[in-house]
Design an enzyme around this catalytic site. Structure first.
Site, PDB file in Angstrom:
ATOM      1  CE1 TYR A 285       9.180  -2.374   0.771  1.00 41.60           C
ATOM      2  CE2 TYR A 285       7.810  -0.830   1.657  1.00 41.60           C
ATOM      3  CZ  TYR A 285       8.249  -2.113   1.150  1.00 41.60           C
ATOM      4  OH  TYR A 285       7.152  -2.936   1.181  1.00 41.60           O
TER       5      TYR A 285
ATOM      6  CG  ASP B   5      -0.303  -0.090   2.480  1.00 36.72           C
ATOM      7  OD1 ASP B   5       0.842  -0.007   2.705  1.00 36.72           O
ATOM      8  OD2 ASP B   5      -0.903   0.157   3.579  1.00 36.72           O
ATOM      9  CD  GLU B   6       5.267   1.855   3.169  1.00 36.10           C
ATOM     10  OE1 GLU B   6       6.146   2.696   3.206  1.00 36.10           O
ATOM     11  OE2 GLU B   6       5.387   1.168   4.750  1.00 36.10           O
TER      12      GLU B   6
HETATM   13  N1  LIG Z   1       5.358  -7.071   5.907  1.00 32.04           N
HETATM   14  C1  LIG Z   1       4.511  -6.197   5.684  1.00 32.04           C
HETATM   15  O1  LIG Z   1       4.012  -5.442   6.500  1.00 32.04           O
HETATM   16  C2  LIG Z   1       4.264  -5.986   4.226  1.00 32.04           C
HETATM   17  C3  LIG Z   1       3.261  -5.435   3.788  1.00 32.04           C
HETATM   18  C4  LIG Z   1       2.666  -5.107   2.582  1.00 32.04           C
HETATM   19  C5  LIG Z   1       3.645  -5.677   1.424  1.00 32.04           C
HETATM   20  N2  LIG Z   1       4.741  -6.623   1.880  1.00 32.04           N
HETATM   21  C6  LIG Z   1       5.526  -7.043   0.704  1.00 32.04           C
HETATM   22  O2  LIG Z   1       5.491  -8.436   1.125  1.00 32.04           O
HETATM   23  C7  LIG Z   1       6.752  -8.930   0.397  1.00 32.04           C
HETATM   24  C8  LIG Z   1       7.515  -9.823   1.752  1.00 32.04           C
HETATM   25  O3  LIG Z   1       7.570  -8.627   2.813  1.00 32.04           O
HETATM   26  P1  LIG Z   1       8.178  -9.542   4.024  1.00 32.04           P
HETATM   27  O4  LIG Z   1       7.844  -8.696   5.179  1.00 32.04           O
HETATM   28  O5  LIG Z   1       8.182 -10.952   4.104  1.00 32.04           O
HETATM   29  O6  LIG Z   1       9.806  -9.191   4.034  1.00 32.04           O
HETATM   30  P2  LIG Z   1      11.053  -9.703   4.749  1.00 32.04           P
HETATM   31  O7  LIG Z   1      12.290  -8.935   4.685  1.00 32.04           O
HETATM   32  O8  LIG Z   1      10.692 -10.618   6.064  1.00 32.04           O
HETATM   33  O9  LIG Z   1      11.396 -11.164   3.361  1.00 32.04           O
HETATM   34  C9  LIG Z   1      11.849 -10.650   2.499  1.00 32.04           C
HETATM   35  C10 LIG Z   1      12.189 -12.104   2.037  1.00 32.04           C
HETATM   36  O10 LIG Z   1      13.060 -11.750   0.466  1.00 32.04           O
HETATM   37  C11 LIG Z   1      14.299 -12.528   0.499  1.00 32.04           C
HETATM   38  N3  LIG Z   1      15.129 -11.705  -0.498  1.00 32.04           N
HETATM   39  C12 LIG Z   1      15.468 -10.465  -0.319  1.00 32.04           C
HETATM   40  N4  LIG Z   1      16.223 -10.035  -1.497  1.00 32.04           N
HETATM   41  C13 LIG Z   1      16.171 -11.185  -2.102  1.00 32.04           C
HETATM   42  C14 LIG Z   1      16.901 -11.379  -3.512  1.00 32.04           C
HETATM   43  N5  LIG Z   1      17.448 -10.282  -4.122  1.00 32.04           N
HETATM   44  N6  LIG Z   1      16.843 -12.422  -4.082  1.00 32.04           N
HETATM   45  C15 LIG Z   1      15.919 -13.405  -3.570  1.00 32.04           C
HETATM   46  N7  LIG Z   1      15.341 -13.328  -2.353  1.00 32.04           N
HETATM   47  C16 LIG Z   1      15.498 -11.956  -1.835  1.00 32.04           C
HETATM   48  C17 LIG Z   1      14.854 -12.458   1.460  1.00 32.04           C
HETATM   49  O11 LIG Z   1      15.849 -13.339   2.120  1.00 32.04           O
HETATM   50  C18 LIG Z   1      13.483 -12.904   2.716  1.00 32.04           C
HETATM   51  O12 LIG Z   1      13.504 -14.086   2.862  1.00 32.04           O
HETATM   52  C19 LIG Z   1       7.413  -7.808   0.133  1.00 32.04           C
HETATM   53  O13 LIG Z   1       7.519  -7.833  -1.280  1.00 32.04           O
HETATM   54  C20 LIG Z   1       7.058  -6.354   0.801  1.00 32.04           C
HETATM   55  O14 LIG Z   1       7.228  -5.487   0.121  1.00 32.04           O
HETATM   56  C21 LIG Z   1       5.203  -6.690   3.081  1.00 32.04           C
END
Ligand SMILES: NC(=O)c1ccc[n+]([C@@H]2O[C@H](COP(=O)([O-])OP(=O)(O)OC[C@H]3O[C@@H](n4cnc5c(N)ncnc54)[C@H](O)[C@@H]3O)[C@@H](O)[C@H]2O)c1
Length: 316
Positions: free
Chosen positions: A148, A125-126
């Site tokens: 980000y 949503d950001e």
């Molecule tokens: N956590 C939230 O509140 C939230 C909310 C909305 C959307 N999102 C989206 O959900 C997704 C997951 O978020 P999250 O909170 O689980 O993040 P996280 O940081 O916990 O996990 C990210 C994962 O991606 C992997 N990763 C990072 N760079 C990489 C690369 N270059 N190649 C392969 N793997 C890679 C990391 O090792 C990790 O396992 C993201 O796309 C984020 O933008 C998260």
């Protein structure tokens, strides 16, 4: 579906998505793809890694050759991988563009080359930026305000171009903040719990007056499955929680649950260079195909706090 690939599978959201996909697609071969950054842990996948239809590939999205090879004969690919922590993006913004923007481009190109029929891209949503008025619909012009969010918005633009130019079937999901077990203790809820359990003071940006909607990771996965099954091709779906909280109120809630004296256990620090006050997104499109959020943070907190109590050593 014969073969499914999930990127970012060993992270917070990715590990829950992977378990869920495993349960929904028992007969599929499931490839879990992750670079394993500080936020990831293979232990998060322990329930499914030993299954004979599940395979793990340790690699970067930017390792194009490995990614393209991994996508051979894949029917559905879900891109969850990202650098996800806004605070880190102020200091190391180039890494965010590399992983989130170029990494997504690499993912889309590899999907295109391998003719992947169904692609889900996890955005946020950001990308819409701050919103004090009516909740934003999916066609709102993007206005990201931190590195980000900008790197994610740029990725969404590349998705848009692949949908148009190559007729790739990519569906994008944009969710509110997500909470649950396995989240690296850097985001508000996990960090507050971790700090209180470790007898460290929780730092609060500004006065803690920013407002955020919080979605349980279970509700997020339900939304994702609904979109996979009933969503329209090439569409964007917001996934929104019904309830919002002030940052300081979340900290109070957790302090109360863990029996901590709030005043003694928090420290106010300078606010972020720019801190969106609130993100409001409209979720009617997803509601129409039958999704509603069900979980309440207050009810989930005991289980989440217990998990962090038992797993504090994962973050030493
Ligand atoms: N956590 C939230 O509140 C939230 C909310 C909305 C959307 N999102 C989206 O959900 C997704 C997951 O978020 P999250 O909170 O689980 O993040 P996280 O940081 O916990 O996990 C990210 C994962 O991606 C992997 N990763 C990072 N760079 C990489 C690369 N270059 N190649 C392969 N793997 C890679 C990391 O090792 C990790 O396992 C993201 O796309 C984020 O933008 C998260």
């Amino acid at each position: 579906m014969k073969k499914i690939l999930i990127t970012g599978a060993a992270g917070f959201v990715g590990s829950h998505v992977s378990e869920r996909i495993f349960n929904e697609y028992k007969k599929s071969k499931i490839l879990l793809y992750d670079k394993i950054t500080y936020a990831a842990n293979l232990k998060y996948l322990s329930k499914i890694l030993k299954k004979k239809n599940v395979y793990f590939i340790k690699s970067d999205l930017l390792n194009y050759k490995v990614l393209e090879r991994s996508l051979k004969n894949v029917e559905m690919a879900i891109n969850v991988a990202a650098e996800s922590h806004v605070d880190n993006s102020f200091g190391n913004s180039l890494l965010f563009t590399k992983t989130n923007t170029l990494g997504t481009h690499s993912f889309l190109e590899a999907c295109r080359k391998q003719n992947v029929k169904k692609i889900i891209h996890v955005s946020t949503d950001e990308v819409y930026g701050e919103n004090l008025n009516k909740p934003f619909k999916e066609d709102q012009i993007l206005n990201p305000t931190n590195p980000y969010a900008a790197s994610k918005a740029a990725a969404d633009m590349i998705v848009n171009s692949y949908n148009h130019s190559y007729k790739l079937n990519v569906t994008t999901v944009r969710a509110n903040n997500i909470y649950g077990i396995r989240q690296f203790p850097e985001k508000l809820i996990s960090k507050t719990i971790y700090s209180f359990l470790n007898k460290k003071k929780m730092t609060v940006h500004g006065k803690g007056n920013s407002i955020r909607f919080y979605l349980s990771v279970n509700d997020f996965c339900n939304g994702l499955i609904k979109i996979i099954n009933k969503g329209k091709q090439n569409e964007i779906y917001n996934i929104a929680a019904s309830k919002s909280y002030k940052v300081i109120d979340i900290i109070k809630l957790i302090a109360k649950h863990l029996n901590k004296d709030l005043k003694k256990n928090i420290r106010f620090i300078k606010d972020r260079p720019f801190n969106d006050k609130i993100y409001k997104i409209n979720c009617k499109k997803l509601n129409k195909i039958g999704w509603r959020d069900r979980d309440l943070l207050e009810a989930q907190l005991p289980e989440i706090c217990n998990w962090y109590k038992k797993n504090l050593n994962l973050f030493d």
